[in-house]
Scaffold this motif. Structure first.
Motif, mmCIF file in Angstrom:
data_model
loop_
_atom_site.group_PDB
_atom_site.id
_atom_site.type_symbol
_atom_site.label_atom_id
_atom_site.label_comp_id
_atom_site.label_asym_id
_atom_site.label_seq_id
_atom_site.Cartn_x
_atom_site.Cartn_y
_atom_site.Cartn_z
ATOM 1 N N TRP A 1 -8.353 -4.162 -2.102
ATOM 2 C CA TRP A 1 -7.942 -5.159 -3.084
ATOM 3 C C TRP A 1 -9.005 -6.246 -3.255
ATOM 4 C CZ3 TRP A 1 -4.774 -3.994 -6.617
ATOM 5 C CH2 TRP A 1 -3.734 -3.113 -6.382
ATOM 6 N N ALA A 2 -9.739 -6.547 -2.192
ATOM 7 C CA ALA A 2 -10.840 -7.513 -2.320
ATOM 8 C C ALA A 2 -11.915 -6.979 -3.261
ATOM 9 C CB ALA A 2 -11.432 -7.821 -0.946
ATOM 10 N N VAL B 1 7.261 25.231 0.202
ATOM 11 C CA VAL B 1 6.376 24.674 -0.817
ATOM 12 C C VAL B 1 5.551 23.575 -0.166
ATOM 13 C CG1 VAL B 1 6.292 23.521 -3.043
ATOM 14 C CG2 VAL B 1 8.050 25.214 -2.599
ATOM 15 N N SER B 2 4.253 23.635 -0.328
ATOM 16 C CA SER B 2 3.398 22.604 0.268
ATOM 17 C C SER B 2 3.553 21.304 -0.504
ATOM 18 C CB SER B 2 1.945 23.064 0.263
ATOM 19 O OG SER B 2 1.507 23.256 -1.061
ATOM 20 N N PRO B 3 3.385 20.174 0.168
ATOM 21 C CA PRO B 3 3.544 18.890 -0.519
ATOM 22 C C PRO B 3 2.444 18.670 -1.539
ATOM 23 C CG PRO B 3 2.812 18.565 1.729
ATOM 24 C CD PRO B 3 3.097 20.022 1.579
ATOM 25 N N HIS B 4 2.765 17.911 -2.545
ATOM 26 C CA HIS B 4 1.831 17.610 -3.623
ATOM 27 C C HIS B 4 1.644 16.105 -3.689
ATOM 28 C CE1 HIS B 4 0.338 17.265 -7.784
ATOM 29 N NE2 HIS B 4 -0.212 18.418 -7.490
ATOM 30 N N LEU B 5 0.597 15.684 -4.362
ATOM 31 C CA LEU B 5 0.321 14.256 -4.456
ATOM 32 C C LEU B 5 1.460 13.472 -5.088
ATOM 33 C CD1 LEU B 5 -3.414 14.311 -5.561
ATOM 34 C CD2 LEU B 5 -2.504 13.828 -3.314
ATOM 35 N N SER B 6 2.256 14.123 -5.914
ATOM 36 C CA SER B 6 3.321 13.406 -6.612
ATOM 37 C C SER B 6 4.438 12.948 -5.685
ATOM 38 C CB SER B 6 3.895 14.286 -7.719
ATOM 39 O OG SER B 6 4.453 15.459 -7.161
ATOM 40 N N ILE B 7 4.526 13.483 -4.463
ATOM 41 C CA ILE B 7 5.603 13.047 -3.568
ATOM 42 C C ILE B 7 5.176 11.889 -2.686
ATOM 43 C CG2 ILE B 7 6.591 15.357 -3.548
ATOM 44 C CD1 ILE B 7 5.669 15.522 -0.596
ATOM 45 N N TYR B 8 3.896 11.551 -2.689
ATOM 46 C CA TYR B 8 3.418 10.467 -1.851
ATOM 47 C C TYR B 8 3.353 9.164 -2.646
ATOM 48 C CZ TYR B 8 2.030 14.074 1.426
ATOM 49 O OH TYR B 8 2.038 15.119 2.287
ATOM 50 N N ARG B 9 3.451 8.052 -1.932
ATOM 51 C CA ARG B 9 3.325 6.741 -2.560
ATOM 52 C C ARG B 9 1.843 6.473 -2.807
ATOM 53 N NH1 ARG B 9 2.747 1.504 -0.385
ATOM 54 N NH2 ARG B 9 2.800 2.445 1.678
ATOM 55 N N LYS C 1 -8.896 0.231 10.234
ATOM 56 C CA LYS C 1 -7.461 -0.010 10.403
ATOM 57 C C LYS C 1 -6.813 -0.040 9.027
ATOM 58 C CE LYS C 1 -7.922 -2.556 14.680
ATOM 59 N NZ LYS C 1 -7.776 -3.832 15.355
ATOM 60 N N ASN C 2 -5.572 0.416 8.960
ATOM 61 C CA ASN C 2 -4.885 0.515 7.666
ATOM 62 C C ASN C 2 -4.846 -0.826 6.940
ATOM 63 O OD1 ASN C 2 -4.402 3.239 7.761
ATOM 64 N ND2 ASN C 2 -2.389 3.023 8.706
ATOM 65 N N LYS C 3 -4.548 -1.881 7.676
ATOM 66 C CA LYS C 3 -4.462 -3.203 7.057
ATOM 67 C C LYS C 3 -5.817 -3.628 6.495
ATOM 68 C CE LYS C 3 -2.912 -7.897 8.005
ATOM 69 N NZ LYS C 3 -2.412 -8.828 9.010
ATOM 70 N N GLN D 1 -1.757 4.813 -3.084
ATOM 71 C CA GLN D 1 -2.391 3.808 -2.249
ATOM 72 C C GLN D 1 -3.696 3.358 -2.896
ATOM 73 O OE1 GLN D 1 -2.899 5.566 1.594
ATOM 74 N NE2 GLN D 1 -0.732 5.965 1.859
ATOM 75 N N ILE D 2 -4.136 2.173 -2.514
ATOM 76 C CA ILE D 2 -5.363 1.622 -3.072
ATOM 77 C C ILE D 2 -6.565 2.500 -2.738
ATOM 78 C CG2 ILE D 2 -5.742 0.079 -1.109
ATOM 79 C CD1 ILE D 2 -6.659 -0.675 -4.746
ATOM 80 N N THR D 3 -6.540 3.159 -1.592
ATOM 81 C CA THR D 3 -7.684 3.993 -1.217
ATOM 82 C C THR D 3 -7.846 5.176 -2.168
ATOM 83 O OG1 THR D 3 -6.257 5.108 0.372
ATOM 84 C CG2 THR D 3 -7.679 3.378 1.214
ATOM 85 N N TRP D 4 -6.747 5.724 -2.672
ATOM 86 C CA TRP D 4 -6.850 6.830 -3.634
ATOM 87 C C TRP D 4 -7.525 6.361 -4.907
ATOM 88 C CZ3 TRP D 4 -1.373 9.386 -3.950
ATOM 89 C CH2 TRP D 4 -0.974 9.803 -2.694
ATOM 90 N N TYR D 5 -7.002 5.260 -5.423
ATOM 91 C CA TYR D 5 -7.542 4.758 -6.680
ATOM 92 C C TYR D 5 -8.988 4.312 -6.524
ATOM 93 C CZ TYR D 5 -2.726 4.816 -8.304
ATOM 94 O OH TYR D 5 -1.460 5.210 -8.644
ATOM 95 N N ALA D 6 -9.286 3.635 -5.430
ATOM 96 C CA ALA D 6 -10.650 3.157 -5.218
ATOM 97 C C ALA D 6 -11.620 4.326 -5.066
ATOM 98 C CB ALA D 6 -10.708 2.255 -3.986
#
Length: 178
Positions: free
Chosen positions: A161-162, A57-65, A152-154, A67-72
């Motif tokens: 968030w800014a 079964v391929s992974p789905h978005l529900s198994i990942y934490r 960079k991830n940071k 992140q702000i980049t998704w929402y943004a």
């Protein structure tokens, strides 16, 4: 497909004498490595269903934490649609206003909005301010990425968030103080 098949057969015929010295030249060697049998359509569907149960079964978005980049990214698209959709609707209404007898000129709109209760004015300003400021600030963030800065991830998390913080501050400022 047919041309590929002809090419493959030609290669096999050309290589056949070199592969085994026992075979006479020009004879084709055919080997069938897998046994095949004819099955009916219903039996084929059953075999296919059993094979599907064994597939990973391929992974789905529900198994990942999250992140702000998704929402943004999602909010950037949504706010772009809201802002441009509102602009298009007003533009079409403004062009159709003389035909329909609407008064969408500036003095009429100012007078209409002045008659609204305070809660409606604040709600309308917030409804326009939040998408406008978020889309603008996140757009600047995307433009810096286009220049190759801040990958960079940071840095990505900090700028995300800014953008959210500056959106809240500027939207509230322009809603209540300006």
């Amino acid at each position: 497909m047919a041309s590929q098949r002809i090419f493959q057969l030609g290669l096999r015929r050309a290589m056949a004498p070199r592969l085994t010295k026992l075979q006479p030249a020009g004879r084709m060697i055919q080997r069938r490595l897998a046994a095949t049998e004819h099955v009916g359509q219903s039996e084929g569907q059953e075999i296919l269903a059993k094979q599907r149960l064994q597939r990973p079964v391929s992974p789905h978005l529900s198994i990942y934490r999250p992140q702000i980049t998704w929402y943004a990214s999602s909010l950037h698209r949504i706010t772009g649609v809201v802002l441009s959709g509102g602009l298009y609707l007003f533009g079409i209404a403004y062009l159709a206003a003389p035909t329909l007898g609407w008064h969408l000129e500036t003095p009429s709109l100012v007078g209409a909005v002045a008659a609204w209760p305070v809660w409606a004015k604040v709600s309308a300003k917030l409804f326009v301010a939040f998408p406008f400021f978020f889309h603008s600030l996140n757009g600047i963030r995307h433009l810096t990425w286009d220049l190759g800065w801040g990958f960079k991830n940071k840095t990505v998390i900090q700028t995300g968030w800014a953008a959210v913080g500056l959106t809240v501050a500027s939207a509230l400022y322009y809603t209540f103080l300006a």
